[in-house]
Design a protein around this motif. Structure first.
Motif, PDB file in Angstrom:
ATOM      1  N   PRO A 154       0.825  -1.224   0.000  1.00 18.27           N
ATOM      2  CA  PRO A 154       0.000   0.000   0.000  1.00 18.27           C
ATOM      3  C   PRO A 154       0.861   1.277   0.000  1.00 18.27           C
ATOM      4  CG  PRO A 154      -0.876  -1.590   1.589  1.00 18.27           C
ATOM      5  CD  PRO A 154       0.403  -2.183   1.055  1.00 18.27           C
ATOM      6  N   TRP A 155       1.919   1.265   0.767  1.00 14.97           N
ATOM      7  CA  TRP A 155       2.844   2.407   0.887  1.00 14.97           C
ATOM      8  C   TRP A 155       3.395   2.812  -0.497  1.00 14.97           C
ATOM      9  CZ3 TRP A 155       7.055   1.915   5.285  1.00 14.97           C
ATOM     10  CH2 TRP A 155       7.856   3.059   5.332  1.00 14.97           C
ATOM     11  N   GLY A 156       3.929   1.825  -1.227  1.00 15.89           N
ATOM     12  CA  GLY A 156       4.465   2.111  -2.561  1.00 15.89           C
ATOM     13  C   GLY A 156       3.378   2.504  -3.550  1.00 15.89           C
ATOM     14  N   GLU A 208      -0.577   5.955   5.731  1.00 16.03           N
ATOM     15  CA  GLU A 208      -0.514   4.995   6.837  1.00 16.03           C
ATOM     16  C   GLU A 208       0.225   3.724   6.436  1.00 16.03           C
ATOM     17  OE1 GLU A 208      -3.962   4.913   9.438  1.00 16.03           O
ATOM     18  OE2 GLU A 208      -4.152   2.781   8.946  1.00 16.03           O
ATOM     19  N   ASN A 209       1.151   3.307   7.295  1.00 16.21           N
ATOM     20  CA  ASN A 209       1.718   1.978   7.132  1.00 16.21           C
ATOM     21  C   ASN A 209       0.753   1.018   7.829  1.00 16.21           C
ATOM     22  OD1 ASN A 209       3.525   0.011   6.321  1.00 16.21           O
ATOM     23  ND2 ASN A 209       4.990   0.374   7.966  1.00 16.21           N
ATOM     24  N   GLY A 210       0.525   1.191   9.122  1.00 15.74           N
ATOM     25  CA  GLY A 210      -0.547   0.432   9.767  1.00 15.74           C
ATOM     26  C   GLY A 210      -0.199  -0.076  11.143  1.00 15.74           C
ATOM     27  N   TYR A 211      -1.150  -0.797  11.720  1.00 14.04           N
ATOM     28  CA  TYR A 211      -0.927  -1.410  13.028  1.00 14.04           C
ATOM     29  C   TYR A 211       0.130  -2.478  12.909  1.00 14.04           C
ATOM     30  CZ  TYR A 211      -4.419   1.000  15.691  1.00 14.04           C
ATOM     31  OH  TYR A 211      -5.107   1.977  16.350  1.00 14.04           O
ATOM     32  N   ARG A 212       1.105  -2.412  13.778  1.00 10.95           N
ATOM     33  CA  ARG A 212       2.251  -3.319  13.704  1.00 10.95           C
ATOM     34  C   ARG A 212       2.037  -4.501  14.634  1.00 10.95           C
ATOM     35  NH1 ARG A 212       6.336  -0.502  10.924  1.00 10.95           N
ATOM     36  NH2 ARG A 212       7.963  -1.867  11.746  1.00 10.95           N
ATOM     37  N   GLU A 213       1.852  -5.663  14.033  1.00 13.27           N
ATOM     38  CA  GLU A 213       1.556  -6.871  14.794  1.00 13.27           C
ATOM     39  C   GLU A 213       2.842  -7.678  14.926  1.00 13.27           C
ATOM     40  OE1 GLU A 213      -1.234  -6.421  15.921  1.00 13.27           O
ATOM     41  OE2 GLU A 213      -2.473  -5.421  14.413  1.00 13.27           O
ATOM     42  N   GLU A 268       8.051  -7.077  13.993  1.00 15.73           N
ATOM     43  CA  GLU A 268       6.732  -6.453  14.068  1.00 15.73           C
ATOM     44  C   GLU A 268       6.558  -5.554  12.852  1.00 15.73           C
ATOM     45  OE1 GLU A 268       8.837  -3.341  14.395  1.00 15.73           O
ATOM     46  OE2 GLU A 268       6.918  -2.703  15.238  1.00 15.73           O
ATOM     47  N   ASN A 269       5.446  -5.739  12.161  1.00 17.29           N
ATOM     48  CA  ASN A 269       5.130  -4.942  10.971  1.00 17.29           C
ATOM     49  C   ASN A 269       3.634  -5.064  10.678  1.00 17.29           C
ATOM     50  OD1 ASN A 269       6.620  -3.290   8.966  1.00 17.29           O
ATOM     51  ND2 ASN A 269       8.221  -4.839   9.210  1.00 17.29           N
ATOM     52  N   PRO A 270       3.091  -4.117   9.914  1.00 22.78           N
ATOM     53  CA  PRO A 270       1.675  -4.234   9.538  1.00 22.78           C
ATOM     54  C   PRO A 270       1.419  -5.481   8.686  1.00 22.78           C
ATOM     55  CG  PRO A 270       2.455  -2.003   9.191  1.00 22.78           C
ATOM     56  CD  PRO A 270       3.663  -2.835   9.503  1.00 22.78           C
ATOM     57  N   ILE A 272      14.118 -10.344  18.479  1.00 20.99           N
ATOM     58  CA  ILE A 272      13.132  -9.608  17.683  1.00 20.99           C
ATOM     59  C   ILE A 272      13.809  -8.469  16.926  1.00 20.99           C
ATOM     60  CG2 ILE A 272      11.001  -8.238  17.752  1.00 20.99           C
ATOM     61  CD1 ILE A 272      10.484 -11.083  18.682  1.00 20.99           C
ATOM     62  N   ARG A 273      13.627  -8.446  15.614  1.00 24.04           N
ATOM     63  CA  ARG A 273      14.157  -7.338  14.819  1.00 24.04           C
ATOM     64  C   ARG A 273      13.267  -6.110  14.997  1.00 24.04           C
ATOM     65  NH1 ARG A 273      11.639  -4.116  10.454  1.00 24.04           N
ATOM     66  NH2 ARG A 273      13.364  -2.809   9.792  1.00 24.04           N
ATOM     67  N   VAL A 274      13.909  -4.969  15.285  1.00 25.37           N
ATOM     68  CA  VAL A 274      13.192  -3.701  15.345  1.00 25.37           C
ATOM     69  C   VAL A 274      13.949  -2.665  14.524  1.00 25.37           C
ATOM     70  CG1 VAL A 274      12.130  -4.089  17.616  1.00 25.37           C
ATOM     71  CG2 VAL A 274      14.378  -2.981  17.477  1.00 25.37           C
ATOM     72  N   ASP A 314      19.442   2.558   4.008  1.00 22.15           N
ATOM     73  CA  ASP A 314      19.590   2.968   5.416  1.00 22.15           C
ATOM     74  C   ASP A 314      18.430   3.897   5.804  1.00 22.15           C
ATOM     75  OD1 ASP A 314      20.498   3.490   7.917  1.00 22.15           O
ATOM     76  OD2 ASP A 314      22.470   4.249   7.287  1.00 22.15           O
ATOM     77  N   GLN A 315      17.278   3.292   6.109  1.00 22.76           N
ATOM     78  CA  GLN A 315      16.031   4.050   6.225  1.00 22.76           C
ATOM     79  C   GLN A 315      16.006   5.106   7.328  1.00 22.76           C
ATOM     80  OE1 GLN A 315      14.674   0.072   6.758  1.00 22.76           O
ATOM     81  NE2 GLN A 315      13.054   0.686   8.135  1.00 22.76           N
ATOM     82  N   THR A 316      16.808   4.928   8.378  1.00 29.22           N
ATOM     83  CA  THR A 316      16.786   5.941   9.441  1.00 29.22           C
ATOM     84  C   THR A 316      17.620   7.183   9.080  1.00 29.22           C
ATOM     85  OG1 THR A 316      18.510   4.711  10.605  1.00 29.22           O
ATOM     86  CG2 THR A 316      16.256   4.391  11.365  1.00 29.22           C
ATOM     87  N   ILE A 365       8.299   6.225  12.118  1.00 32.94           N
ATOM     88  CA  ILE A 365       9.335   5.478  12.845  1.00 32.94           C
ATOM     89  C   ILE A 365      10.723   5.814  12.294  1.00 32.94           C
ATOM     90  CG2 ILE A 365      10.248   3.179  13.364  1.00 32.94           C
ATOM     91  CD1 ILE A 365       7.368   2.142  13.209  1.00 32.94           C
ATOM     92  N   ASN A 366      10.835   5.813  10.969  1.00 27.16           N
ATOM     93  CA  ASN A 366      12.154   6.020  10.365  1.00 27.16           C
ATOM     94  C   ASN A 366      12.689   7.435  10.566  1.00 27.16           C
ATOM     95  OD1 ASN A 366      12.199   3.383   9.446  1.00 27.16           O
ATOM     96  ND2 ASN A 366      11.170   3.907   7.530  1.00 27.16           N
ATOM     97  N   TRP A 367      11.798   8.395  10.749  1.00 24.39           N
ATOM     98  CA  TRP A 367      12.249   9.782  10.928  1.00 24.39           C
ATOM     99  C   TRP A 367      12.363  10.175  12.402  1.00 24.39           C
ATOM    100  CZ3 TRP A 367       8.612  12.560   6.820  1.00 24.39           C
ATOM    101  CH2 TRP A 367       8.921  12.035   5.549  1.00 24.39           C
ATOM    102  N   SER A 396      17.929  -2.664   9.487  1.00 24.94           N
ATOM    103  CA  SER A 396      17.089  -2.099   8.435  1.00 24.94           C
ATOM    104  C   SER A 396      16.188  -3.177   7.854  1.00 24.94           C
ATOM    105  CB  SER A 396      17.964  -1.512   7.334  1.00 24.94           C
ATOM    106  OG  SER A 396      18.582  -2.569   6.620  1.00 24.94           O
ATOM    107  N   TRP A 397      15.174  -2.745   7.133  1.00 26.75           N
ATOM    108  CA  TRP A 397      14.252  -3.676   6.489  1.00 26.75           C
ATOM    109  C   TRP A 397      15.000  -4.531   5.472  1.00 26.75           C
ATOM    110  CZ3 TRP A 397      10.228  -6.397   7.015  1.00 26.75           C
ATOM    111  CH2 TRP A 397       9.456  -6.834   5.949  1.00 26.75           C
ATOM    112  N   ALA A 398      15.954  -3.931   4.796  1.00 24.86           N
ATOM    113  CA  ALA A 398      16.733  -4.661   3.790  1.00 24.86           C
ATOM    114  C   ALA A 398      17.513  -5.808   4.434  1.00 24.86           C
ATOM    115  CB  ALA A 398      17.690  -3.709   3.080  1.00 24.86           C
TER     116      ALA A 398
END
Ligand code: X2X
Length: 347
Positions: free
Chosen positions: A47-49, A154-159, A218-220, A178-180, A81-83, A102-104, A201-203
């Motif tokens: 959805p983001w893209g 919105e990215n969304g609720y992170r489960e 944890e991610n939507p 747990i990756r964060v 490097d998203q952050t 989150i990234n910003w 990172s997500w990558a």
């Protein structure tokens, strides 16, 4: 007297002519770049893209191609490097972006608001923040930090998901790797829950799930399905809705001021329109009764755990000290305002 008057008139006319000569070149279509670079963490399968694609297409159409935007998913302009995305935006390495709060948050501490555990119990609560006074305050803050914020997505609720076992209580998280991503707030949350959080990172995260170097993340759910996380061992999903990350549509300040006011208005409205569409796509299958997306996920061989109110409360309690620690760091006034907006929301 007459001479003076005509001298003044001449000077006024001359300065008017000068400003006419100078101003339009500062914002005339001749100075436009042939391509504007839009940064995104994920591509159009998500959805983001899709939101990025909708924004770019609307802008192209409404400016008759004067503003031509190319998507750079995978935060490829900054090597994944998203952050660092926010700094790169400010510096002009990136022209525009749809970024996660989150990234910003490492650069704009107020954005940690949305990552306060269990602050937002439902979609109406997210809307109460982004579409209300809190949203305006955050946009003013982003503007001060050096970018032009235009709209919310919105990215969304992170489960929480993992490869080991269904999670029903903080005890089930004990010792799990747990990756964060993002700010130290995430390290605090998962440490408080007894897990072993690791920032990446997500990558880098996806190969780490595949190899088993990391147990969970944890991610939507829209990220889970589009990235097919069930294929990299993530067989257990717990719907705990602890935080949700909104997305923000922004443009670099110099790029923004190089556009004519008419084109600025087009880009802004296109961001608002794309943001609305993107939020609807991000909530699809989750916001409607019965949450049909979860049945689809179960059909992939994934165990989806829903928490009873009492089970959920155990996670709220365990993370309460983290909420209390971070509230003043984010800003007591802002968090108080957010709490009030959520309490007053229309449900
Ligand atoms: O890295 C993540 O977890 C992601 C894709 O959700 C963000 O960019 C915040």
């Amino acid at each position: 007297m007459n001479f003076r008057r005509s001298l003044i008139a001449t000077l006024v006319a001359a300065s008017a002519a000068l400003s006419l000569a100078v101003l339009p070149t500062a914002a005339s279509a001749q100075n436009y770049k042939s391509e504007y670079k839009m940064s995104l963490v994920v591509g159009t399968a998500f959805p983001w893209g899709k939101g990025g694609e909708i924004w770019a297409n609307l802008v192209k159409e409404r400016t008759n191609g004067r503003i031509n935007i190319k998507l750079y998913p995978g935060v490829s302009l900054i090597q994944g490097d998203q952050t660092r995305e926010f700094s790169a935006l400010r510096q002009g390495v990136i022209d525009m972006a749809i970024g996660s709060t989150i990234n910003w948050s490492p650069q704009v501490k107020e954005l940690n608001l949305f990552s306060l555990p269990f602050l937002m119990p439902d979609y109406a609560a997210i809307d109460a923040l982004t579409q209300g006074e809190v949203g305006k305050d955050i946009f003013a803050r982003l503007d001060k930090a050096g970018v032009v914020p235009l709209a919310w997505g919105e990215n969304g609720y992170r489960e929480i998901t993992n490869s080991k076992r269904p999670i029903q209580s903080p005890e089930d998280l004990k010792g799990m790797k747990i990756r964060v991503v993002g700010s130290p707030l995430f390290l605090d949350i998962f440490t408080a829950l007894g897990a072993n959080p690791t920032q990446m990172s997500w990558a880098d995260a996806q190969p780490a799930f595949a190899s088993g170097a990391v147990d969970g993340q944890e991610n939507p759910m829209s990220i889970f399905t589009a990235a097919k996380l069930q294929n990299v061992g993530q067989k257990n999903v717990t719907m705990w809705g602890y935080i949700a990350d909104p997305l923000v549509f922004v443009v670099n300040k110099d790029v923004w001021s190089s556009w004519t006011p008419a084109d600025q208005a087009i880009v802004r409205q296109a961001a608002i329109d794309a943001g609305k569409q993107e939020i609807a796509i991000a909530r699809k299958g989750l916001a409607e009764p019965g949450q049909p997306l979860l049945k689809e996920i179960e059909s992939l061989g994934v165990t989806v755990t829903k928490l009873s109110p009492a089970q959920r409360e155990a996670f709220v309690k365990a993370t309460q000290p983290v909420y209390a620690k971070w509230k003043p760091q984010i800003g007591n006034d802002l968090v108080n305002k957010a709490e009030k907006s959520i309490a007053a929301r229309a449900k």
